[in-house]
Design a protein around this motif. Structure first.
Motif, PDB file in Angstrom:
ATOM      1  N   GLU A  66       0.822  -1.209   0.000  1.00 51.85           N
ATOM      2  CA  GLU A  66       0.000   0.000   0.000  1.00 51.85           C
ATOM      3  C   GLU A  66       0.854   1.255   0.000  1.00 51.85           C
ATOM      4  O   GLU A  66       0.529   2.237  -0.678  1.00 51.85           O
ATOM      5  CB  GLU A  66      -0.928  -0.012   1.213  1.00 51.85           C
ATOM      6  N   VAL A  72       1.961   2.002  -3.520  1.00 52.88           N
ATOM      7  CA  VAL A  72       0.845   2.511  -4.320  1.00 52.88           C
ATOM      8  C   VAL A  72       0.576   3.980  -3.986  1.00 52.88           C
ATOM      9  O   VAL A  72       0.385   4.818  -4.870  1.00 52.88           O
ATOM     10  CB  VAL A  72      -0.424   1.669  -4.097  1.00 52.88           C
ATOM     11  N   LEU A 100       0.714   7.085  -6.579  1.00 55.64           N
ATOM     12  CA  LEU A 100      -0.475   7.915  -6.806  1.00 55.64           C
ATOM     13  C   LEU A 100      -0.234   9.370  -6.432  1.00 55.64           C
ATOM     14  O   LEU A 100      -0.766  10.279  -7.063  1.00 55.64           O
ATOM     15  CB  LEU A 100      -1.664   7.361  -6.018  1.00 55.64           C
ATOM     16  N   PHE A 134      -8.666   8.063 -11.603  1.00 57.61           N
ATOM     17  CA  PHE A 134      -8.304   6.722 -11.151  1.00 57.61           C
ATOM     18  C   PHE A 134      -9.088   6.261  -9.930  1.00 57.61           C
ATOM     19  O   PHE A 134      -8.877   5.157  -9.435  1.00 57.61           O
ATOM     20  CB  PHE A 134      -6.804   6.649 -10.863  1.00 57.61           C
ATOM     21  N   LYS A 135      -9.998   7.114  -9.421  1.00 59.05           N
ATOM     22  CA  LYS A 135     -10.857   6.664  -8.329  1.00 59.05           C
ATOM     23  C   LYS A 135     -11.716   5.475  -8.733  1.00 59.05           C
ATOM     24  O   LYS A 135     -12.109   4.665  -7.883  1.00 59.05           O
ATOM     25  CB  LYS A 135     -11.774   7.808  -7.870  1.00 59.05           C
ATOM     26  N   SER A 150     -10.659   0.805  -8.705  1.00 58.04           N
ATOM     27  CA  SER A 150     -11.077  -0.227  -7.766  1.00 58.04           C
ATOM     28  C   SER A 150     -11.548   0.424  -6.480  1.00 58.04           C
ATOM     29  O   SER A 150     -11.294   1.614  -6.244  1.00 58.04           O
ATOM     30  CB  SER A 150      -9.913  -1.190  -7.455  1.00 58.04           C
ATOM     31  N   THR A 199     -10.377  -0.223  -3.618  1.00 57.90           N
ATOM     32  CA  THR A 199      -9.175   0.056  -2.827  1.00 57.90           C
ATOM     33  C   THR A 199      -8.582   1.413  -3.212  1.00 57.90           C
ATOM     34  O   THR A 199      -8.239   2.227  -2.350  1.00 57.90           O
ATOM     35  CB  THR A 199      -8.120  -1.042  -3.035  1.00 57.90           C
ATOM     36  N   TRP A 200      -8.480   1.656  -4.525  1.00 61.42           N
ATOM     37  CA  TRP A 200      -7.936   2.945  -4.973  1.00 61.42           C
ATOM     38  C   TRP A 200      -8.872   4.085  -4.606  1.00 61.42           C
ATOM     39  O   TRP A 200      -8.422   5.165  -4.256  1.00 61.42           O
ATOM     40  CB  TRP A 200      -7.709   2.909  -6.486  1.00 61.42           C
ATOM     41  N   ILE A 239      -7.355   7.115  -2.509  1.00 57.19           N
ATOM     42  CA  ILE A 239      -7.303   8.464  -3.069  1.00 57.19           C
ATOM     43  C   ILE A 239      -8.047   9.464  -2.186  1.00 57.19           C
ATOM     44  O   ILE A 239      -7.742  10.654  -2.172  1.00 57.19           O
ATOM     45  CB  ILE A 239      -7.875   8.453  -4.507  1.00 57.19           C
TER      46      ILE A 239
END
Length: 399
Positions: A7, A10, A14, A25-26, A29, A31-32, A36
C-alpha cells in the motif's frame, strides 16, 4: 512473480500523479477509491502539485514569501515581512512599515499581486499602488478615477498581471457606473479600465468587446493570478436573482472577461454560510471553501478544483481538511504538503494537514488582515547574490 504492491508503494505512486489523473483513477477499484480519499495521499499529492513556487525562465533572483499584516493597535500601520522561501527562516526577514489613512468600515490594504521585476500591486479602498519595496518606503498611487459630469463612478475591484503578447505588466480596474435618465430612472452599468506599466496611463475598455460582467460584486480578497489571467470570486448583487455565484476571469493579453459558475448549491451547500480562498493546483483553479461565523468552533475546509474553465460540471471536490480547533482561515499553500493559515488570534501558522499540527510564526496582525504572496527581489545587487545562491523563482506574476 507476484503482482502485489504494498500500500505504501501505491500511495507513493499515486501521490506523484496530476490531480486530474488522480480523480479519474478513483474508479479503478474500491481500494484505490479509498486510498485516493485519504488525507495522507492527498497531502502527498499537494506536496508535488500545490506549492506556491513554480519555475521561471530566470533562476537568478532570490525568492521570498511575503507576509502582510495590519497592526492590531494602530490599524493605519501595515507591516510587510520577507521570509526566505526555502526554509522560512526569520533570520532573512525584514520589515517595512507603511502609514496609510485610518481605514473605515473594515477597509484594509490588500496585496493584489507581485511581479518578477520586484513590483507589488496594492490596493487601499479605491486607491491602487505599484510599489517596489527595495527602493522606497513611500507609496505612489496610480492616477485616480476621472470624474464625469452627471455620472457617479464607483470602484469595486482590481487585478494585476502580465501580458505576454505586449511584454507588459497591466492593472485592470472594475467600475460601477450609475446615472439617471431624463425620466429619473437609475441606469447601472459595469466598465473596466486597464493601466499599462509601460505607458503609465489608464484607458477604458469597450464593454461589449471585453464582455465586462454585469451585476457582479467581486470579493477583493478571494482572488488569484495564473498564466496571464486574473481571477475573482464573484457574488451577485442583492437584487440580481438570475445570477449565480461564479469565478470571473480577465485575460491580460486579449483583455476579455469570461466566467464560470460555482458548483451547484445543492452539492456545495448554502453559499451564504461559507467563504472562499482561491489558489492554483497544478495549473488548475482550486477553491478552498470554509464556514464562518461565531457558531463555527473548529475549522474544516473543502478543496474544490475546476479542471476546465467555462465548464461548470468540471468542478470536483478533492478532499475535506480538518477539523482544527485553533485555525480561522486558509491563506495558501507553501510546499512539502503544508499550508499557510491564519489562527483565531490573527497569527500566521504553517499547517500540516497530514498530522493536524502547525508552526506559529513570531509575528501576527489584526484578525483577518494576514496575506501571503511570493516576492522576487530584482536588481544588480540581488542578481550578484543570487548567482551564488541559485534556486528557483516564481512565474511572471503571483497572487
Amino acid at each position: 512473480m507476484s503482482t502485489y504492491l504494498p500500500e505504501e508503494v501505491v500511495i507513493n505512486i499515486l501521490s506523484r500523479l496530476p490531480p486530474k489523473s488522480l480523480i479519474r483513477f478513483k474508479c479503478v477499484s474500491k481500494t484505490w477509491l479509498s486510498l485516493i480519499g485519504t488525507p495522507d495521499l492527498i497531502s502527498r499529492n499537494l506536496i508535488n502539485h500545490s506549492t506556491l513556487i513554480s519555475k521561471s525562465e530566470d533562476p537568478n533572483n532570490p525568492l521570498f514569501v511575503l507576509v502582510k499584516a495590519t497592526d492590531k493597535i494602530d490599524t493605519s500601520k501595515h507591516t510587510f515581512s520577507f521570509l526566505s522561501y526555502d526554509n522560512l527562516d526569520p533570520e532573512y526577514t525584514s520589515e517595512v512599515i507603511l502609514n496609510l489613512p485610518q481605514p473605515n468600515h473594515g477597509l484594509n490594504l490588500d496585496i493584489i499581486g507581485s511581479s518578477s521585476d520586484g513590483l507589488l500591486c496594492l490596493c487601499f479602498a479605491s486607491t491602487i499602488y505599484l510599489w517596489d519595496p527595495t527602493t522606497s518606503s513611500e507609496l505612489e498611487p496610480l492616477p485616480p478615477i476621472a470624474p464625469r459630469e452627471m455620472v457617479n463612478v464607483y470602484f469595486h475591484s482590481v487585478g494585476f498581471g502580465f501580458d505576454s503578447v505586449s511584454n507588459d505588466f497591466k492593472v485592470v480596474r472594475l467600475l460601477n457606473v450609475q446615472f439617471r435618465s431624463a425620466t429619473n430612472l437609475l441606469h447601472i452599468s459595469q466598465e473596466a479600465e486597464v493601466y499599462s506599466v509601460s505607458s503609465g496611463s489608464w484607458r477604458q475598455l469597450d464593454p461589449h468587446v471585453a464582455r465586462v460582467p454585469y451585476g457582479i460584486h467581486t470579493q477583493s480578497r478571494a482572488t488569484m493570478y495564473l498564466d496571464g489571467n486574473f481571477f475573482w470570486c464573484a457574488t451577485p448583487l442583492p437584487l440580481d436573482n438570475n445570477e449565480d455565484e461564479k469565478i470571473v476571469r480577465f485575460d491580460f493579453a486579449s483583455e476579455v472577461f469570461k466566467s464560470t459558475s460555482f458548483p451547484d448549491a445543492s452539492v456545495i451547500g448554502d453559499y451564504s454560510s461559507w467563504k472562499t480562498t482561491l489558489t492554483a493546483l497544478n495549473g488548475s483553479i482550486a477553491m478552498l471553501v470554509y464556514p464562518f461565523g461565531k457558531e463555527v468552533e473548529m475549522l474544516c475546509f473543502d478543496i474544490w478544483v475546476l479542471f476546465e474553465f467555462g465548464v461548470r460540471e468540471s468542478w470536483t471536490k478533492l478532499i475535506r481538511i480538518g477539523p482544527s480547533l485553533d485555525l480561522e482561515r486558509p491563506l495558501g499553500f507553501w510546499g512539502y504538503g503544508k499550508m499557510f493559515m491564519e489562527s483565531k488570534e490573527g497569527q500566521l501558522v504553517l499547517y500540516d494537514p497530514s498530522t493536524n499540527t502547525g508552526k506559529i510564526f513570531p509575528f501576527d496582525g489584526l484578525k483577518g488582515s494576514l496575506q501571503v504572496a511570493l516576492y522576487t527581489e530584482f536588481g544588480e545587487t540581488n542578481e550578484e547574490t543570487s548567482e551564488e545562491d541559485g534556486g528557483e523563482v516564481q512565474e511572471e506574476v503571483n497572487q
